[in-house]
Structure formats: structure tokens, C-alpha cells
Design a protein around this motif. Structure first.
Motif, PDB file in Angstrom:
ATOM      1  N   THR A  44       0.500   2.083  20.666  1.00  0.00           N
ATOM      2  CA  THR A  44       1.757   2.652  20.267  1.00  0.00           C
ATOM      3  C   THR A  44       2.828   1.315  20.359  1.00  0.00           C
ATOM      4  O   THR A  44       3.846   0.883  19.578  1.00  0.00           O
ATOM      5  N   LEU A  45       2.986   0.735  21.717  1.00  0.00           N
ATOM      6  CA  LEU A  45       3.726  -0.418  21.843  1.00  0.00           C
ATOM      7  C   LEU A  45       3.694  -1.657  21.073  1.00  0.00           C
ATOM      8  O   LEU A  45       4.454  -2.223  20.690  1.00  0.00           O
ATOM      9  N   SER A  72       7.109   8.616  28.965  1.00  0.00           N
ATOM     10  CA  SER A  72       5.971   8.969  27.950  1.00  0.00           C
ATOM     11  C   SER A  72       4.557   8.106  28.516  1.00  0.00           C
ATOM     12  O   SER A  72       4.782   7.005  28.988  1.00  0.00           O
ATOM     13  N   ARG A  73       3.485   8.941  28.576  1.00  0.00           N
ATOM     14  CA  ARG A  73       2.303   8.258  28.713  1.00  0.00           C
ATOM     15  C   ARG A  73       1.718   7.079  28.032  1.00  0.00           C
ATOM     16  O   ARG A  73       1.043   6.348  28.359  1.00  0.00           O
ATOM     17  N   VAL A  77      10.118   3.475  23.680  1.00  0.00           N
ATOM     18  CA  VAL A  77      10.576   2.442  24.672  1.00  0.00           C
ATOM     19  C   VAL A  77      11.115   1.391  23.648  1.00  0.00           C
ATOM     20  O   VAL A  77      12.235   1.126  24.086  1.00  0.00           O
ATOM     21  N   ASN A  78      10.563   1.173  22.482  1.00  0.00           N
ATOM     22  CA  ASN A  78      11.163   0.003  21.605  1.00  0.00           C
ATOM     23  C   ASN A  78      12.259   0.499  20.775  1.00  0.00           C
ATOM     24  O   ASN A  78      11.890   1.674  20.196  1.00  0.00           O
ATOM     25  N   CYS A  79      13.288   0.033  20.418  1.00  0.00           N
ATOM     26  CA  CYS A  79      14.023   0.518  19.392  1.00  0.00           C
ATOM     27  C   CYS A  79      14.424  -1.031  18.602  1.00  0.00           C
ATOM     28  O   CYS A  79      14.261  -1.976  19.320  1.00  0.00           O
ATOM     29  N   VAL A  80      15.109  -0.897  17.514  1.00  0.00           N
ATOM     30  CA  VAL A  80      15.344  -2.205  16.857  1.00  0.00           C
ATOM     31  C   VAL A  80      16.394  -2.683  17.365  1.00  0.00           C
ATOM     32  O   VAL A  80      17.537  -2.281  18.206  1.00  0.00           O
TER      33      VAL A  80
END
Ligand code: SF4
Lengths: 532, 183
Positions: A239-240, A315-316, A321-324
Motif C-alpha cells: 500500500t505505502l 490502518s493496519r 497515510v500518503n497524500c499528494v
């Protein structure tokens, strides 16, 4: 004394008339060449002793509605410097054939088959033009990445569906063992076709893309800011990594300078993701040798990391977590100390476990010399990530092309030259310790400041960017091109699994089928990220 | 040997060391499913089928088997073949290529059987809705009994749903009903 030429000048000297244009895009040199000269030029880049370029990505873009042409792009990572070099060429819209580079650069194999399926462009001279993404029941003449293909017209089954066209080996005592798409464990679907004579595997034929959901086409329905959620859902375990690579591409286009604190936090979360996956994989590999004790301990530790993720970010899987422009979640000093203390416990716990695993003779016996991927084979396939490093391919983007906060951290890259299951386990174990060390180092260095910054420019249609992230599996690449109305015109996603899957076909040869799950787990590749 | 024992003693029992599922029941059970689930009150064997998920839902299913959640203690097993299963857990939107295998799996699973759609994708295709590669949510192809939403649902939520589903009626009540003539 001969003047030292950079790679582009070198190509200009040698292939002058074949090169129509040279440009630079956000620091990446692009050499535009005549279509019929692609093979000699790419071959030179690949085979030249000083350049030693690995093909990192090959993709097509459909420009027909506007310019009546397709564009083919070849991205090379050069040997020593690890710099990027792009070769691109135009293909007139009515043309359907282009020259295959696979006979000279093996890594192009799946890319060219993919281009054929998605764009209907045929690589002439390609040694294996079976369908790759489109299964045999897909209707004929359907190429979803054509700009005029409606994204939401659900494919109908072709009647009758075509038969499986595998590579068959015939002979006395030769058997075929088909496995999948649905497997015995909780695993993703994929079809494996083994050919065996006696015990050893002679040949393995992979059939993937069961999970093809049309992600690249879905991106084209998104605005630049809106694509993050989709990127997070390409491969859940990464995901990340995926969302970071996507955000970086958008940030390049919008010329956003991500604040330092946000870059540090991104590194923290990326290492956390690496941690829970690597710990889980070490356990999974042990489990495939029926060593349940190590599996139980590892899955317990993995769960601890995931619960930690949950406490820190909600969130597991580190979703959202990331955004632009930065990150959406901050860590307070207390949270950071909790993180470091918890990781210290986990590391001690894991080290004790390591000592138990390391002396287990039956485990070592299964690991050693199983599933060897030779360095040359790995290089030919352009293998990346953990698998590459275990086979002596010394590449890690965190060191070679620093992103997030890695330009200010010193990453110690693990490696091995044996290329067997044991080497892959060892690389993982070293990376687990390294990740924890990095997070500790970040705790010392973490600066204060804002978490995100805003868009600076609005680029024109046709602007593009490339971004790369060293996820826990390996290099994740994103190519992003803007179209009309700030929508995405093309988003090429490459998960490391896409390049590592074909290599597994080589690593299993000569091994016995019961060792296949072990080898497969030691590669630990994603089906979802591969199938898109 | 001593190291292994020492490690086990040091670790102790970790089962159940997880935060409770967030309050508010989110899963939904079809009316007919409760009756079917009565049969599996003491033991339920699950077969997981991935029809195109992003693999986070799979990872949470895998997590159920780890020592922390350890669903075996609740009488839930994970089978290697659909022929041994009482319930199918389906994750992901159904892709064009997985539609056939999903129907095959459904056919091979012996009756009576439960179908559990796990995750937003399986329930309504989630973010992949409408794509050319996705033929629809699970209930378009096979009847679904239980829906557990989330992207992905936490293991604690999955456990909660499975426990709730199998609560059913006690053997005593069933006997009582039988003899008193009240259904
Ligand atoms: S519901 Fe979410 S986690 Fe589950 S498969 Fe879909 S996108 Fe992945």
C-alpha cells in the motif's frame, strides 16, 4: 586524452542520423530515435561494457486521437551510475508492427507481450507471442488501453473459449502437473504448469493475469489528486510503496517540494511496511519447510507490527497515510518513542528467534542450494529487489536514487551472491535489522515543520513524470502523463513482481515440485500487482 | 531445545491480545443464512477464494490463523479444498477471468454451504467498480449469505461476524421446541 562523453553524447556520436531529438525531462535524458533504429541503439545500451543498461520499463502511449501516433518508451538503468536513460520512438497510428528487442534484451519479453495485448501493437520477431494478459476467452481484437476503448464496457466471454496454449514438452516419462488458479492455501490465483520427468522440474509455464482488474485504465478516469486511493489498492501488502511512488510522480509534475518532516515520515512508514512483510515472509518460508514454530513466532511478531501501524495511523496497512504533497498523518514525540520502544522489543524477540532458526539443520538443508537464481540469469531478466540482491545484483533505490528522506540517511544495502532460498532469507533478515536501525536514526534526525505543501504549477497536457520507490519487494515504477482537463492520460504501473515472476521459471528448473512452494515463497511476489 | 522451550515460556500465551473490534455491528446476514449457520455452530470449515482482491483482504484472512487470533480455538478451520468446506469466503471483485473458477468452486462445495463476501470489493466492487475487467460483485454470480464490509475488515471484525453468525440457538432450545411442538 579522449574526452569523457556522457551516455547521450556517446549515442549521438555513434548513431547520429538515427536520433531525431534529444531532450531532458525533470533531469531524465530522453533520446528520440527512428523506429527502425530502436533495436541497434537499445542493444548498444544494453551490451556496451561501460553503459550496461538494464531495461527497467517498456511501455506504450496511445496519442492517436490528437497526433495520430503511438509512442514507445524504453527506460534503461545504467550499470555503474544507476542513472536513467530513456529511448523513445513514434509509431504512426495505422502501423501495427514494431521491431521486437526481446531476442537481444530478454527483459523485454513480457513487456512486449503486454503491449500487444493492451494496444494491439505486435512486436515483430518476438520469440513467444502467446497472449499474456488477455486470457483465451477474451474476445478477439479487444485492446483495453486504446484511448477509444470505453473503460466501463465489461468484457464478454468469447464462445467457444480458446484452448490453453502452453509450452508443451513431449516424450516418454514426461508428465505435466497443472496447478491453480485456485490453490490450497490462502493465496492469490495463478496457474502454474510444471513439466516433470521423474522428480525434477524440467519446465515451468506461468499463466497469470487472472486478477486483471484494468487498473491502468481506471487511472485514466481519475484526476491527478484522486489517484492515490487507487494506487493504494494495487497490491495491498505494498500500500505505502505504491501510494508513495504515485504521489512522487504527481509532485514532480506540480513541482511540489515536499516538506522535510513529511519526507522523513514517509521513510518511517515505508520501513514499517518493509518490516511487517519481511517478518511475515521469513515465517512463511519456514512454514513451507513445515517448521511451524518459526512460523508461529514470526506471524505473532508481524501481527505486533501491524497493530502498531494501526495504533499510529488508524490502518493496519497504512492506508490514507500518503497524500499528494506530503503525509496526512503526523507522529507526536510520544508516539515516536512508543514506536521505537516497541520496535526494540520486536528486534530482541526476533534476534532470539533467529538464533533458534540458524541452528536448525533440517531447515538449512532445505534452504541451501534450493531454487538457485544465477546472477547472469537475474541480470538478463532485469530482476529487482530482494530477489536481485540475493543473486548479487547490487541495486537499491534508497541508495542509488534517493527519494523521501533517504538522501540524508545512509542505507546499508544487504546482499548475497548465492542466489538460493537461504540467500533470500538472509537478505530479508538483514533488511529487518536495517529497517529498525533506520527508524531509530530517523528519530534522532526528525525535523519539525509542516506536513504538506501545495501545488506550484499547472502543467500542460502531455507533461509527464517518472518516479521510483524501493518498496519492500523491490523497485516500484510509475510513469504518469497528463491529458486534457488535468486528467491522467496514461499511468504505467510496474510492480517489482512483473519482472521477477518470469525469473522464477528459471529458478525452479532441476528442483523437485515439493520445493516449489518454498521457492515461490522465498520470491514472495504479488499476483495483484503483477496482474493489475 | 532449551532455547526453544525458553522462548516459548518467555513469550507466554498471546492469543486474544488484540484490540476489540470497533463498536457498531457492520456486517449483515441474510435471513436464510442464520438457519443454515446453525449446523456449523460447533465447527465451521472455511475455504477462501480470491477473485481479484488487492491481497490485503487475504492477508487479514491469513492473520486469523496466527497465534494472536487463532480461530481454531473457535472451531473454525481453513480447508485446502472447496470439497471440504462448509463456507466459502470470497474476497475481491469478480474479474472476467475469475468468474469461471468462482462458479466451479461454488459447484464443488457440498451443500448446505454458506457464502461470505469479505471486504468492500466483494460486496460492491469498491474502487474497481465499472472497470472492463470486473464483471460484478460476488452476489451477481453466486448467492451471498453474509457480508463483512471494510477495506479490508480487521481480523477482529471478521471474528466478530463469524461468532455472531454461529451463535444460533442452543441444543436445549432445539429439543424444547421439538417436544413442545413450537417451531
Ligand atoms: S476490499 Fe479493500 S482491501 Fe479488500 S480487496 Fe478490496 S481494495 Fe483490497
Amino acid at each position: 586524452m579522449k574526452p569523457v562523453l556522457n551516455p547521450v553524447e556517446r549515442l549521438q556520436c555513434l548513431f547520429g542520423p538515427a536520433i531525431t531529438r534529444v531532450s531532458t525531462n525533470y533531469g531524465i535524458p530522453v533520446v528520440h530515435v527512428l523506429t527502425n533504429q530502436v533495436l541497434p541503439i537499445t542493444r548498444y545500451i544494453h551490451a556496451n561494457e561501460e553503459l550496461r543498461g538494464t531495461l527497467s520499463l517498456l511501455w506504450a502511449v496511445d496519442h492517436r486521437p490528437r497526433d495520430g501516433r503511438y509512442e514507445l518508451w524504453y527506460l534503461f538503468t545504467l550499470g555503474e551510475s544507476k542513472d536513467w536513460l530513456i529511448v523513445s520512438t513514434d509509431l504512426p497510428g495505422e502501423e501495427r508492427l514494431f521491431e521486437s528487442i526481446t531476442p537481444k534484451i530478454h527483459a523485454a519479453n513480457w513487456y512486449e507481450r503486454e503491449i500487444r495485448d493492451m494496444f494491439g501493437l505486435i512486436a515483430q520477431g518476438h520469440p513467444d507471442l502467446r497472449r499474456l494478459v488477455r486470457h483465451n476467452h477474451w474476445p478477439k481484437g479487444v485492446h483495453p488501453l486504446h484511448t477509444n476503448f470505453p473503460w466501463n464496457s465489461v468484457l464478454q466471454w468469447r464462445q467457444p473459449p480458446g484452448s490453453v496454449d502452453g509450452h508443451f514438452i513431449h516424450g516418454e516419462g514426461v508428465f505435466e502437473v497443472p496447478v491453480g488458479p485456485i490453490h490450497a492455501g490462502i493465496i492469490e490465483p495463478g496457474h502454474f504448469r510444471f513439466t516433470v520427468a521423474g522428480e525434477p522440474i524440467m519446465h515451468l509455464d506461468l499463466q497469470h493475469f487472472w486478477k486483471h482488474r484494468g487498473v491502468e485504465k481506471l487511472f485514466e478516469q481519475q484526476t491527478l489528486a484522486g489517484g492515490v486511493a487507487l494506487a493504494e489498492r494495487i497490491s495491498g501488502d505494498t500500500t505505502l510503496g505504491h501510494s508513495l511512488a504515485y504521489c512522487q510522480a504527481v509532485e514532480t509534475l506540480w513541482e511540489i517540494h515536499v516538506p522535510r518532516r513529511a519526507r522523513y515520515l514517509r521513510s518511517v512508514f515505508l520501513e514499517l511496511e518493509r518490516l511487517h512483510n519481511h517478518i511475515g515472509d521469513v515465517g512463511g518460508i519456514c512454514n513451507d519447510t513445515a517448521y511451524a514454530l518459526a512460523h508461529a513466532h514470526c506471524s505473532r511478531l508481524k501481527e505486533r507490527v501491524m497493530q502498531l501501524n494501526d495504533r499510529l495511523t488508524g490502518s493496519r496497512f497504512l492506508r490514507g497515510v500518503n497524500c499528494v504533497g506530503g503525509v496526512g498523518i503526523d507522529l507526536s514525540t510520544d508516539q515516536f518513542s512508543e514506536l521505537v520502544t516497541e520496535l526494540e522489543h520486536i528486534e530482541n524477540d526476533f534476534t532470539e528467534l533467529e538464533q533458534i532458526i540458524a541452528v536448525n539443520a533440517s531447515l538449512i538443508d532445505r534452504f541451501e542450494s534450493t531454487g538457485i537464481l544465477k546472477k547472469q540469469t537475474a541480470w538478463d531478466h532485469g530482476v529487482v529487489g530482494v530477489v536481485g540482491r540475493a543473486s548479487g545484483i547490487d541495486r537499491d533505490l534508497r541508495r542509488d536514487r534517493p527519494f523521501a528522506a533517504y538522501d540524508e540517511l545512509s542505507v546499508r544495502v544487504a546482499g548475497s551472491s548465492h542466489g538460493d532460498v537461504r540467500a533470500r532469507v538472509q537478505v530479508r533478515v538483514s533488511e529487518i535489522h536495517e529497517s529498525i536501525r533506520l527508524i531509530r536514526e530517523i528519530q534522532r534526525l526528525l525535523p519539525d515543520g509542516p506536513l504538506r505543501s501545495d501545488r506550484q504549477v499547472v502543467p500542460d497536457a502531455g507533461a509527464w513524470a517518472l518516479s521510483a520507490v524501493e518498496g519492500w519487494r523491490g523497485e516500484i515504477l510509475y510513469f504518469l502523463m497528463i491529458g486534457e482537463h488535468a486528467h491522467i492520460h496514461r499511468c504505467k504501473v510496474r510492480d517489482p513482481s512483473f519482472v521477477n515472476w518470469p525469473a522464477i521459471q528459471m529458478a525452479v528448473i532441476g528442483n523437485i515440485i515439493p520445493d516449489f512452494p518454498l521457492i515461490n515463497k522465498s520470491f514472495s511476489l504479488s499476483y495483484a500487482g503483477n496482474d493489475l | 531445545m532449551f532455547k526453544i522451550l525458553k522462548k516459548s515460556f518467555k513469550t507466554g500465551i498471546v492469543t486474544g491480545q488484540y484490540p476489540p473490534a470497533p463498536a457498531g455491528q457492520k456486517f449483515s446476514v441474510a435471513p436464510t443464512a442464520q438457519k443454515k449457520a446453525e449446523l456449523f455452530r460447533k465447527s465451521l470449515t472455511i475455504r477462501e477464494v480470491d477473485t481479484g482482491s488487492c491481497n490485503a483482504c487475504e492477508m487479514e484472512m491469513n492473520a486469523l490463523a496466527n497465534p494472536v487470533y487463532d480461530i481454531e480455538r473457535l472451531g473454525i478451520h481453513i480447508a485446502a479444498s472447496p470439497r471440504h468446506a462448509d463456507a466459502l469466503v470470497v474476497t475481491g471483485p469478480v474479474t472476467v477471468s475469475m468468474e469461471g473458477p468462482l462458479k466451479d468452486v461454488f459447484k464443488t462445495t457440498p451443500n448446505p454451504k454458506l457464502v461470505i463476501a469479505l471486504g468492500d470489493c466483494a460486496i460492491n466492487c469498491g474502487i474497481f467498480k465499472g472497470s472492463y475487467g470486473v464483471t460484478g460483485p460476488v452476489d451477481q454470480h453466486i448467492p451471498v449469505d453474509v457480508r463483512i464490509p471494510g477495506c479490508p475488515p480487521r481480523p477482529s471484525e471478521i471474528i466478530e461476524a463469524l461468532t455472531e453468525l454461529r451463535k444460533g440457538v442452543t441444543t436445549f432450545t432445539r429439543w424444547f421446541r421439538k417436544f413442545s411442538g413450537n417451531p
